[in-house]
Scaffold this motif. Structure first.
Motif, PDB file in Angstrom:
ATOM      1  N   ASN A  18       0.851  -1.192   0.000  1.00 35.48           N
ATOM      2  CA  ASN A  18       0.000   0.000   0.000  1.00 35.48           C
ATOM      3  C   ASN A  18       0.893   1.251   0.000  1.00 35.48           C
ATOM      4  N   ASP A  19       1.734   1.361  -1.031  1.00 28.78           N
ATOM      5  CA  ASP A  19       2.617   2.517  -1.121  1.00 28.78           C
ATOM      6  C   ASP A  19       1.914   3.632  -1.890  1.00 28.78           C
ATOM      7  N   GLU A  20       2.596   4.744  -2.022  1.00 33.52           N
ATOM      8  CA  GLU A  20       1.986   5.927  -2.656  1.00 33.52           C
ATOM      9  C   GLU A  20       1.477   5.622  -4.066  1.00 33.52           C
ATOM     10  N   LYS A  21       2.246   4.914  -4.848  1.00 33.19           N
ATOM     11  CA  LYS A  21       1.860   4.586  -6.227  1.00 33.19           C
ATOM     12  C   LYS A  21       0.610   3.709  -6.263  1.00 33.19           C
ATOM     13  N   ARG A  22       0.560   2.675  -5.412  1.00 32.67           N
ATOM     14  CA  ARG A  22      -0.564   1.724  -5.441  1.00 32.67           C
ATOM     15  C   ARG A  22      -1.829   2.305  -4.837  1.00 32.67           C
ATOM     16  N   ARG A  23      -1.711   3.295  -3.960  1.00 32.08           N
ATOM     17  CA  ARG A  23      -2.911   3.930  -3.393  1.00 32.08           C
ATOM     18  C   ARG A  23      -3.717   4.659  -4.465  1.00 32.08           C
ATOM     19  N   LYS A  24      -3.089   4.931  -5.615  1.00 33.80           N
ATOM     20  CA  LYS A  24      -3.770   5.621  -6.709  1.00 33.80           C
ATOM     21  C   LYS A  24      -4.594   4.660  -7.577  1.00 33.80           C
ATOM     22  N   ILE A  25      -4.380   3.357  -7.444  1.00 33.72           N
ATOM     23  CA  ILE A  25      -5.100   2.369  -8.252  1.00 33.72           C
ATOM     24  C   ILE A  25      -6.564   2.337  -7.832  1.00 33.72           C
ATOM     25  N   LYS A  52      -8.012  -3.972   1.222  1.00 35.41           N
ATOM     26  CA  LYS A  52      -6.814  -3.568   1.955  1.00 35.41           C
ATOM     27  C   LYS A  52      -6.703  -4.406   3.223  1.00 35.41           C
ATOM     28  N   TYR A  53      -5.483  -4.799   3.534  1.00 35.61           N
ATOM     29  CA  TYR A  53      -5.195  -5.602   4.716  1.00 35.61           C
ATOM     30  C   TYR A  53      -4.054  -4.971   5.478  1.00 35.61           C
ATOM     31  N   ASP A  54      -4.018  -5.201   6.778  1.00 31.56           N
ATOM     32  CA  ASP A  54      -2.941  -4.687   7.608  1.00 31.56           C
ATOM     33  C   ASP A  54      -1.670  -5.526   7.494  1.00 31.56           C
ATOM     34  N   ASN A  55      -1.838  -6.809   7.154  1.00 28.94           N
ATOM     35  CA  ASN A  55      -0.674  -7.690   7.081  1.00 28.94           C
ATOM     36  C   ASN A  55      -0.980  -8.878   6.181  1.00 28.94           C
ATOM     37  N   PHE A  56       0.086  -9.582   5.799  1.00 26.05           N
ATOM     38  CA  PHE A  56      -0.054 -10.725   4.896  1.00 26.05           C
ATOM     39  C   PHE A  56      -0.861 -11.850   5.526  1.00 26.05           C
ATOM     40  N   LYS A  57      -0.645 -12.096   6.799  1.00 27.93           N
ATOM     41  CA  LYS A  57      -1.362 -13.183   7.469  1.00 27.93           C
ATOM     42  C   LYS A  57      -2.869 -12.964   7.385  1.00 27.93           C
ATOM     43  N   GLY A  58      -3.326 -11.761   7.679  1.00 26.38           N
ATOM     44  CA  GLY A  58      -4.753 -11.465   7.601  1.00 26.38           C
ATOM     45  C   GLY A  58      -5.301 -11.643   6.197  1.00 26.38           C
ATOM     46  N   MET A  59      -4.518 -11.256   5.211  1.00 25.51           N
ATOM     47  CA  MET A  59      -4.939 -11.412   3.817  1.00 25.51           C
ATOM     48  C   MET A  59      -5.052 -12.891   3.455  1.00 25.51           C
ATOM     49  N   TYR A  60      -4.030 -13.661   3.834  1.00 29.10           N
ATOM     50  CA  TYR A  60      -4.038 -15.078   3.484  1.00 29.10           C
ATOM     51  C   TYR A  60      -5.092 -15.867   4.262  1.00 29.10           C
ATOM     52  N   ILE A  85       9.773 -11.564  -1.307  1.00 27.52           N
ATOM     53  CA  ILE A  85       9.538 -10.427  -2.208  1.00 27.52           C
ATOM     54  C   ILE A  85       9.484  -9.121  -1.418  1.00 27.52           C
ATOM     55  N   TYR A  86       8.702  -9.117  -0.350  1.00 25.09           N
ATOM     56  CA  TYR A  86       8.523  -7.928   0.488  1.00 25.09           C
ATOM     57  C   TYR A  86       9.062  -8.211   1.888  1.00 25.09           C
ATOM     58  N   THR A  87       9.615  -7.204   2.525  1.00 19.01           N
ATOM     59  CA  THR A  87      10.151  -7.366   3.877  1.00 19.01           C
ATOM     60  C   THR A  87       9.066  -7.103   4.915  1.00 19.01           C
ATOM     61  N   PRO A  88       9.240  -7.617   6.130  1.00 22.50           N
ATOM     62  CA  PRO A  88       8.294  -7.291   7.203  1.00 22.50           C
ATOM     63  C   PRO A  88       8.191  -5.773   7.431  1.00 22.50           C
ATOM     64  N   GLU A  89       9.285  -5.062   7.224  1.00 17.94           N
ATOM     65  CA  GLU A  89       9.257  -3.600   7.365  1.00 17.94           C
ATOM     66  C   GLU A  89       8.335  -2.972   6.320  1.00 17.94           C
ATOM     67  N   GLN A  90       8.404  -3.454   5.078  1.00 21.83           N
ATOM     68  CA  GLN A  90       7.527  -2.940   4.021  1.00 21.83           C
ATOM     69  C   GLN A  90       6.068  -3.274   4.316  1.00 21.83           C
ATOM     70  N   GLU A  91       5.839  -4.415   4.925  1.00 23.37           N
ATOM     71  CA  GLU A  91       4.488  -4.869   5.246  1.00 23.37           C
ATOM     72  C   GLU A  91       3.768  -3.890   6.172  1.00 23.37           C
ATOM     73  N   ASN A  93       3.316  -0.878   6.015  1.00 22.22           N
ATOM     74  CA  ASN A  93       2.546   0.141   5.288  1.00 22.22           C
ATOM     75  C   ASN A  93       1.159  -0.363   4.904  1.00 22.22           C
ATOM     76  N   GLY A  94       0.931  -1.655   5.044  1.00 22.19           N
ATOM     77  CA  GLY A  94      -0.339  -2.246   4.639  1.00 22.19           C
ATOM     78  C   GLY A  94      -0.219  -2.864   3.262  1.00 22.19           C
ATOM     79  N   ILE A  95      -1.232  -3.633   2.911  1.00 18.14           N
ATOM     80  CA  ILE A  95      -1.210  -4.397   1.666  1.00 18.14           C
ATOM     81  C   ILE A  95      -2.468  -4.110   0.869  1.00 18.14           C
ATOM     82  N   HIS A  96      -2.318  -4.019  -0.430  1.00 24.55           N
ATOM     83  CA  HIS A  96      -3.452  -3.968  -1.344  1.00 24.55           C
ATOM     84  C   HIS A  96      -3.601  -5.346  -1.964  1.00 24.55           C
ATOM     85  N   TRP A  97      -4.812  -5.766  -2.098  1.00 23.32           N
ATOM     86  CA  TRP A  97      -5.086  -6.996  -2.821  1.00 23.32           C
ATOM     87  C   TRP A  97      -5.902  -6.592  -4.036  1.00 23.32           C
ATOM     88  N   LEU A  98      -5.459  -6.949  -5.201  1.00 23.68           N
ATOM     89  CA  LEU A  98      -6.113  -6.564  -6.451  1.00 23.68           C
ATOM     90  C   LEU A  98      -6.767  -7.791  -7.061  1.00 23.68           C
TER      91      LEU A  98
END
Length: 100
Positions: A18-25, A52-60, A85-91, A93-98
């Motif tokens: 859920n970075d700046e670029k993906r928030r525009k999708i 949108k999810y707070d973390n990968f575990k919740g999404m999965y 692919i993504y680090t826990p630090e990057q996580e 920021n939140g996750i978008h699921w498309l």
């Protein structure tokens, strides 16, 4: 591998941070996938749903693994694979699921 899976309709969801670029999708947008590492093939798909999810575990826990073309995997496999692919630090920021 992933491009072919999307093309064949086996992988129907895509994960992005859920970075700046993906928030525009937005729903209805078209996104382009590029085959890697060759970069000799592309595939354009329309976004039909966003979640949108707070973390990968919740999404999965929410999305069936077959929608990722990962049927038979465990939640631990899914999270471990995603952390390649993504680090826990990057996580954080939140996750978008498309959904395509």
């Amino acid at each position: 591998m992933y491009l072919q899976s999307i093309k064949e309709g086996n992988k129907t969801v895509e994960v992005r941070l859920n970075d700046e670029k993906r928030r525009k999708i937005k729903i209805g947008d078209t996104i382009e996938f590029v085959k890697v590492p060759e970069e000799n093939e592309t595939l354009r798909v329309k976004v039909t749903e966003l979640r949108k999810y707070d973390n990968f575990k919740g999404m999965y826990e929410d999305i069936p693994f077959q929608e990722f073309d990962c049927e038979g995997w465990t939640i631990e496999d899914m999270i471990e694979g995603t952390y390649q692919i993504y680090t826990p630090e990057q996580e954080k920021n939140g996750i978008h699921w498309l959904l395509k």
